[in-house]
Write an enzyme that holds these catalytic residues in place. Structure first.
Site: not given
Ligand code: IMP
Ligand code: MG
Length: 176
Positions: A45, A101, A104, A132, A153, A160
């Site tokens: 990403g 990128d 979340d 986010k 999202f 992606d």
């Molecule tokens: P986390 O571990 O939940 O913080 O997620 C991190 C990863 O989830 C990011 O590097 C993205 O690849 C994916 N991700 C989380 N939210 C989104 C979104 O809104 N769109 C696309 N990819 C996301």
């Molecule tokens: Mg991803």
């Protein structure tokens, strides 16, 4: 089927992105002046954001990548993080900036930061194009955020949905 019926709602234009990236690069260049900085991009990403950010910096940096996956092929986290490729560069005593990128839940960034720290880096900070907030589970500090959003999202600019939309130059909210 989903992809065809879904809706893309603009969130950040090319101009918004360019403005945010320029501001981040200025801040990072100042904070890491006279320090040896290594940018570690999280694949896949971060490839677009990292390439723009790196070209806006006014300090010398080294660049490497880490490959991790936390998502399956949908919009919900699998909760499990796997590092499939670790940086090839020696990070011992280096100042590392992890470039994501989007942050979340924070689980991926938290896990990767701990991994990079375990490789002997002096400092590990986090930079994300999108911070986010709504689903944050792990209290990671996004030291440098291009933009803060509450929820939704997002796709485009490297982000992606099931490997689609990474090439879009703007960032959109994907309504499925
Ligand atoms: P986390 O571990 O939940 O913080 O997620 C991190 C990863 O989830 C990011 O590097 C993205 O690849 C994916 N991700 C989380 N939210 C989104 C979104 O809104 N769109 C696309 N990819 C996301
Ligand atoms: Mg991803």
């Amino acid at each position: 089927m989903h992809a065809q019926m879904s809706e893309l709602i603009p969130v950040l234009t090319r101009k918004d992105i360019s403005y945010a990236v320029t501001a981040l690069a200025k801040e990072i260049s100042y904070d890491y002046r006279e320090k040896e900085l290594v940018l570690i991009g999280v694949l896949k990403g971060a490839f677009v954001f990292l390439s723009d950010l790196a070209r806006c910096l006014s300090i010398p940096v080294k660049i490497d990548f880490i490959t991790a996956s936390s998502y399956g092929d949908g919009t919900t986290s699998s909760g499990k993080i796997r590092i499939t490729e670790t940086p090839s560069m020696d990070l011992k005593d280096k100042h590392v900036l992890l470039v994501e990128d989007i942050v979340d839940t924070g689980l991926t960034a938290g896990y990767l930061a701990a991994h990079l720290k375990s490789l002997g880096s002096k400092t590990v900070k986090l930079c994300a194009m999108i911070d986010k907030r709504e689903r944050r589970e792990k209290a990671v500090k996004v030291d440098y955020a291009g933009s803060v959003v509450e929820k939704g999202f997002l796709v485009g600019y490297g982000l992606d949905y099931d490997e689609q939309y990474r090439n879009l130059p703007e960032i959109y909210h994907l309504k499925l």
